[in-house]
Design a protein around this motif. Sequence first.
Motif: not given
Length: 975
Positions: A84-95, A110-112
């Motif tokens: 979860g923390a890694v996914v959120d970090a990528v999502r916040e930083g990438v768009g 894809r599932p994440l």
Amino acid sequence: MVRQANIDASHLPALSVPRFVGRTRELLALGEALGQPPVVILLEGEAGIGKTRLLREFLAAPSEGERRALVGACPPLREPYTLGAVVDAVREGVGNGSDLRLSGLGGALRPLFPEWAANLPPAPEPLEDATAARHRLFRAFVELLSRLDVAVLALEDVHWADEATLEFLLFLVSRRPQPVSVVLTYRPEEVPPDSLLLRLSSRLPADAHLVRLTLKPLGVGETATFVSSMLAEEHVSAEFASFLHARTEGVPLALEESVRLLHARADLIRQDGGWARRRLDHIEVPPTIRDAVLERVGRLRPDTRTVLHAAAVLAEPADYAILTAVTGLPEDRAMAQVADVVGCGLLREDERGQWSFRHSLACRAVYEAIPVQERRLMHRRAGQALENTALPPVAQLARHFREAGDAEASCRYAERAADLSTQSGDVVTSALLLHNLVTAVALPVEPLVRLVAKIHFQSLPGFDPYSKIIESLRTALHAQVLTPEQAALVRFQLGRVLMVAGAMEAGRIEIAEAVAHLAPDSLEAARARIFLAIPLADARPAAEHLRWLREAPAVAPSIAPHERLRLFLERAFALIMLGEEAGWVEARQFPEDPASAREAVLVAIGQTNVGEAAMRWGRYDEARARLAKALALVEKHELLGHAGSVASTQAHLDWFTGAWSGLADRVAALLDDDGVRLKDRAEAALVAGLIHAAAGDRERAEERLRLAGHDDQQRVEAAAALAQLHLHDGNVDEALRLTDEPAEIAVRSGVWPRATEVAPVRVAALVAAGQLDGATDLVTAFERAMGDKDAPAPQASLVVCRAILAEADGQFARAAALFARAAAAWQALPRPYDALLARERHARCLIAVGQHDVGRSALSEVSRALSDLGAHNDTDRVARSLHERGCETRVTRGRGRPSYGNQLSPRELEVARLLVGGRTNRQIADALVVSTQTVASQLKSAMRKLRVPSRTALAIRVVELGLVGEQGQPPAVDE
């Protein structure tokens, strides 16, 4: 009813986000480590220590090269989602994930990232081996980070991370080359013993670059800077900083939340040019801190929580034997839990083997969550265990038995502790111990009366130290079956506390009812008669007050020496207040060097009281000498609670004697200092009101004078000053109403030392109303009561009254002679302001008898002298009078404070210029070589005049009005 000061939070500054303080070394270390990638940085520290702030400050700072960082956090979820923390970090930083150009491996993401479906490769074939599937996912993430050109992956609170996230981190830092630098923040005390996080430091590859940073709490100096940054960078008192540091251990989050809670409760005050706290025993636990602590405690085993509960009940460091005794657990079970308690990070063991909470706020949070019955039982165990120690701590024993509901034991130990504190000169602790006992425990009559008698109310913190005591005494009076003697003792104490609290008439009624049933030779009987002799509250004939003194019986030989001294001091004060020369004979016998701290307190109060009485007699040299002696005792014995009394009376004396330079700022500081007693702030308000009236600021004058009228000592003079304002307006009826009761108290009753200020105003109001007979009767009563006493101020006041009568009767020549005589008498004191007002009336009488040139010349001289003094409202009045008679005057403003009405004064404009330039109060004070209190007062005045609520609004308004010229300079002002 006891008056309480209002707490006005609107006068407090708006709170700012705290500045980044005390982390320079760690910031540099973080930058140096990340400057040599790839690196693994473990940033550890307890909750609220500032790990997140450090990381964010570093990432927000400009850097030489592009440094892309992804930041995620591990929430404390019961069932965390995978990575979860890694996914959120990528999502916040990438768009939106476009243009990633991932290989087919990226389809595992894809599932994440279902929202990126259009930009990700097709999902790969599923694998039956879960380990292989996870390995493929980790490789996909590494590729993603590579495509994103990420330099730093920062994950916060990894002590809460799910197992998959920790495995991914191990996978990431084990790759060669390591793809990215990793920064992990965590709380060591929250990491489970079997956590994979521990492997990051213990099983890294040999060539891995590992840096461990541990954040420590802020020091006292850093605490002061931190808090100051929340208060517009204004000074924070050392005492306040130490108080906060002691209770938060310098943990930034605890500091910030505590300051915000103090602000919300209006427990911040202005004092000595900076921000301080009200005199509190403790600060409440901020909800943020409480919830975090209780969440940690809730995860512990029941026996472990019991050990924490015992430590919270003890509150003070305690050895292992005491701690286990309070738990009530068998020794083997208690011993097994101690290691767990230390491991949870809430308790610590010092070098002496003493156990205690690491933070007082955590201790209080745990204590407040203990069920009441368990808490009482633990307090009883604590008291019983501590009683058997070699040196029983009596103050702690008093608290434990009080909380356990054992009134007898609590009373015994509290009294012993209070006596020890008093003997050592610590009257504040003594007063607090006794106050806490008599308000928290339903005591029998005898100990209740004895303990209330010992409380030194002037040393108690807070706005209203009286109400709970009064409630306890009234409860005892009505809820218990008492003998007449017992009821009398309770009533006497109730009346005494009411009078000390300012409810003079209610207190007098209780004491008068009690006196007949008090033992004739008792201390209470003697003090009761003195209280009834002091001429305060409603009007009574002076003869009635004196009768109480004459009827006072001799006290028993068993009365303690310090109590005999108290009676002697109070008797002298009562006699002087009643206008008896015998009081001065007794006052000359006051001890110069008290034998103990307890006696020093009494003598300091006695000298201050006599100094104020001397001022009312017009013996200003005597008053100054008495106040100097009181101040010397205050400073020598550190009687800080009495400093305000000396300062307010000195300010009053300075008003009379014309020492007006800086006086407005001094009384403003007393009014803004909530550490000063309400009685003393009332005297400061009186002086402030008189200053505003002389300067022509009618609205503020009335506000201050009405505040002063709440105190019985000042209400006669405050009423006289208010009535004078209404007389100038031609509102005779209001002037009569305001002076009716004060004249009855001070003149008709024969208590002439209180008549100096009110008698001339009352006579003038009666004359203006056409009641000449009433005015004549009042003057006759004043003269008869005073006789030929050596009281220069009342004697000069009497001459003014006679002059007003002569003027009203059309005897202008006689009135002129009397006003001239009064002016000379006032000047001899010296009392220059009243001398000038008398000279003004003398000049007007000269003009009335045809001596126009002499009268106009005299008025011109008076106008200049009033201006030099700073009485510009009177200056303008005299100038208008001269103008009406065809005389042009040009008055140069002198050393006093001009009246600018609602316009900013030159100094206020200068302060505003520096404020617009972005300077803090401290910087403005340094630039102008004044105190920060002066700057604050000038800013407050400017905000009031321009009707703005804050410093920022003031700066904007000043610019909008064009009051700041080129380069921030104020336009020239023609004085």
